[in-house]
Motif scaffolding. Structure first.
Motif, short mmCIF file in Angstrom:
data_model
loop_
_atom_site.label_atom_id
_atom_site.label_comp_id
_atom_site.label_asym_id
_atom_site.label_seq_id
_atom_site.Cartn_x
_atom_site.Cartn_y
_atom_site.Cartn_z
N MET A 121 0.85 -1.13 -0.13
CA MET A 121 0.07 0.08 0.06
C MET A 121 0.68 1.24 -0.10
O MET A 121 0.52 2.04 -0.64
N THR A 122 1.99 1.31 0.70
CA THR A 122 2.84 2.17 0.79
C THR A 122 3.58 2.72 -0.35
O THR A 122 3.89 3.68 -0.85
N VAL A 123 4.17 1.51 -0.75
CA VAL A 123 5.17 1.47 -2.21
C VAL A 123 4.17 2.13 -3.16
O VAL A 123 4.65 2.98 -3.94
N HIS A 124 3.16 1.75 -3.50
CA HIS A 124 2.16 2.26 -4.49
C HIS A 124 1.37 3.52 -4.34
O HIS A 124 0.43 3.76 -5.38
N ALA A 362 7.42 -7.47 -14.06
CA ALA A 362 7.45 -6.99 -12.64
C ALA A 362 6.41 -7.13 -11.70
O ALA A 362 5.13 -6.90 -12.27
N PRO A 363 6.74 -7.88 -10.84
CA PRO A 363 5.57 -8.09 -9.72
C PRO A 363 4.92 -6.95 -8.95
O PRO A 363 5.71 -5.76 -9.07
N THR A 364 3.75 -6.96 -8.36
CA THR A 364 3.48 -5.88 -7.80
C THR A 364 4.01 -5.30 -6.69
O THR A 364 4.62 -4.29 -6.53
N LEU A 365 4.79 -6.50 -6.06
CA LEU A 365 5.67 -5.88 -4.85
C LEU A 365 7.24 -6.78 -4.90
O LEU A 365 7.03 -8.14 -5.30
N GLU A 369 11.54 -4.87 -1.66
CA GLU A 369 10.81 -3.85 -1.12
C GLU A 369 9.91 -4.57 0.08
O GLU A 369 9.60 -3.84 0.95
N ALA A 370 9.53 -5.72 -0.09
CA ALA A 370 8.70 -6.46 0.99
C ALA A 370 9.83 -6.61 2.28
O ALA A 370 9.04 -6.61 3.17
N VAL A 371 11.14 -6.85 2.08
CA VAL A 371 11.70 -7.10 3.32
C VAL A 371 11.87 -6.04 4.24
O VAL A 371 12.63 -5.91 5.28
#
Length: 521
Positions: A121-124, A362-365, A369-371
């Motif tokens: 949510m934050t990344v996008h 490219a994946p959504t996340l 970024e996830a880590v």
């Protein structure tokens, strides 16, 4: 920019710098004192509690060390947590398989999945887009009071699924931007600079306080709630699923929010009746986002999957009954941790585009970024689970509960619940919410069991109260963030926080006792 606006901004920046300096000095002194007191308390318990069996005495010593260092934050909370569980093995409280096995707990994976979804949510920018959209509805930001209420409502709803700190960090710059835009127009027209006004104070406090109470709406709303709930379930053998939690606390949160609006707007009555320039500022901010992106859409899909899977077992129980074969199957195999990981995995599967020339999409996340989630909270949770379960297994919890119940004179469900709320509130004023839950719940539940009352209610109240702490900047990261704006004088935070502490605890205790009967807990 006008001279008055520049001077107002400079004054605000200077005030924020001073508050940060005072905060750092306080934290430094508190840490140094705790660093010395922790080992002293550890040694005293080992040397003086000779009447306890070795396992209880060693665990009590570890508990004292951990509590002192958690409260004073002498070293990072996660580091204290790791030291505590290692000492349990080293001192022979339990073997390594028992101690380290706590990190296989289902709640760990609920943390992981929830954090990953929040990160997406934050990344996008999905969270910020939603906030700006809500504020743009129906001329909300033309009214100072409606603006304060709207920010609180957003903070409450968003923090139900994203950590309180992340919610405040996301809404804070929007609030600052609105204050600056309105102040610039006001000073240009010869009006009041609203940087240090009662209205800006109410707005900043509403962002922090709204996030704190909103996290209570769902068990995943704040890390300390998952920790507290797991400790309660570990010590009582009873479970509280997602739906039961929401049914229990949603009415309480709504009443709290109404009380919060009244308290903040009464104690910090806005000086102006209209906010000029706020709508133009929001329009500019929304224009920067453009159209709804593929990443935002995919994040919505992942979030929807999580909510459906989290609520499916509870809804199934209500519709089909607890004994239905399919409901039993869901409760056994579709745990909250499994649901969270399945939903988080969706974000790694859904692509952002059709791919490059090589066919790579490219994946959504991305994993990089996830880590960037809060791994320290996961370590803290594991340690809290270990100490809580070992307290029961060694008999320390029963010993503490019986002793404290005799000394404090509590003998009824109401008195134990009030004790749980006050203890959680007081400790949360000076230390983190996660540490507060880890400290209070393992003590309160045994007291309830010692006086033969339902331990779930005081345990859940202690967990909820650990998320309070409205009086001081050190109480929660959200408080510290808004205090650093320079718009919240210490006296106003203490006054507003103290009043809402009293009202909030009253609502929490009365509401939980009432709703527990309605929900059947």
């Amino acid at each position: 920019m006008k001279t008055e606006d520049r001077s107002g901004a400079a004054a605000s920046g200077t005030a924020a710098s001073k508050t940060v300096d005072r905060q750092e000095r306080f934290d430094l002194i508190r840490g140094r004192v705790g660093l010395a007191l922790g080992p002293v308390g550890f040694a005293l318990v080992l040397l003086t509690a000779l009447g306890l069996p070795w396992e209880q005495r060693a665990l009590a010593a570890v508990l004292v060390l951990v509590i002192v260092w958690w409260v004073t934050e002498a070293i990072p909370l996660a580091a204290t947590a790791l030291l505590g569980i290692v000492l349990c093995v080293f001192l022979g409280v339990a073997d390594e398989d028992t101690v380290f096995g706590a990190f296989g707990n289902d709640t760990i994976f609920t943390f992981l999945g929830g954090f990953v979804i929040a990160r997406s949510m934050t990344v996008h920018g999905l969270d910020r887009r939603l906030a700006l959209r809500v504020l743009s509805v129906g001329g909300v930001v033309r009214s100072p009071a409606r603006t304060v209420v709207a920010f609180g409502a957003m903070a409450m709803c968003i923090s139900a699924f994203i950590s309180n700190t992340a919610t405040v960090a996301m809404l804070f710059p929007i609030g600052i931007g609105i204050v600056r835009a309105v102040s610039a127009i006001s000073t240009d027209k010869g009006g009041q600079d609203l940087h240090g006004s009662r209205w800006s104070t109410a707005l900043m406090l509403m962002i922090a306080y709204g996030a704190s109470i909103g996290g209570l709406l769902t068990p995943i709303g704040a890390p300390h709630q998952l920790i507290g709930r797991d400790l309660v379930e570990e010590q009582t053998g009873k479970t509280i699923n997602f739906v039961e939690w929401v049914l229990l606390f949603a009415p309480i949160v709504l009443v709290m929010f109404a009380a919060l609006c009244v308290v903040l707007l009464r104690l910090n009555r806005p000086e102006v009746s209209e906010l000029r320039g706020a709508e133009a500022y929001l329009a500019e901010q929304r224009a920067e986002f453009g159209s709804f992106s593929r990443g935002e859409a995919n994040t919505c899909v992942g979030f929807a999957v999580a909510v459906v899977l989290w609520t499916a077992p509870g809804i199934g129980s209500l519709v089909l009954g607890e004994e239905h074969d399919f409901v039993v199957l869901m409760h056994e195999h579709l745990t909250e941790g499994v649901a969270a990981i399945l939903a988080a995995t969706v974000l790694f599967l859904l692509p952002l585009d059709r791919g490059d020339a090589t066919g790579r999409r490219a994946p959504t996340l991305t994993w990089a970024e996830a880590v960037k989630i809060d791994w320290g909270v996961i370590l803290l949770f594991g340690a809290g689970t270990v100490i809580g379960s070992l307290s029961s297994e060694t008999g320390l919890a029963d010993t503490l509960g019986t002793s404290l119940a005799d000394h404090l004179g509590v003998s009824s469900l109401v008195s134990v619940t009030i004790l749980a709320a006050v203890a959680g509130l007081v400790i949360s004023e000076t230390t983190s919410n996660t540490a507060s839950a880890g400290i209070v719940v393992p003590i309160v539940v045994p007291i309830a069991m010692a006086v033969d009352v339902n331990p779930l209610i005081p345990g859940l109240v202690a967990t909820a109260a650990a998320g309070y702490g409205f009086m001081l900047p050190v109480s929660t990261p959200g408080n510290a963030i808004v205090y650093g704006s320079g718009m919240v004088p210490m006296t106003k935070m203490i006054r507003s926080g103290f009043v809402f502490d009293l009202i909030g605890v009253t609502i929490l205790v009365a509401g939980t006792l009432l709703m527990a009967q309605v929900v059947g807990i």
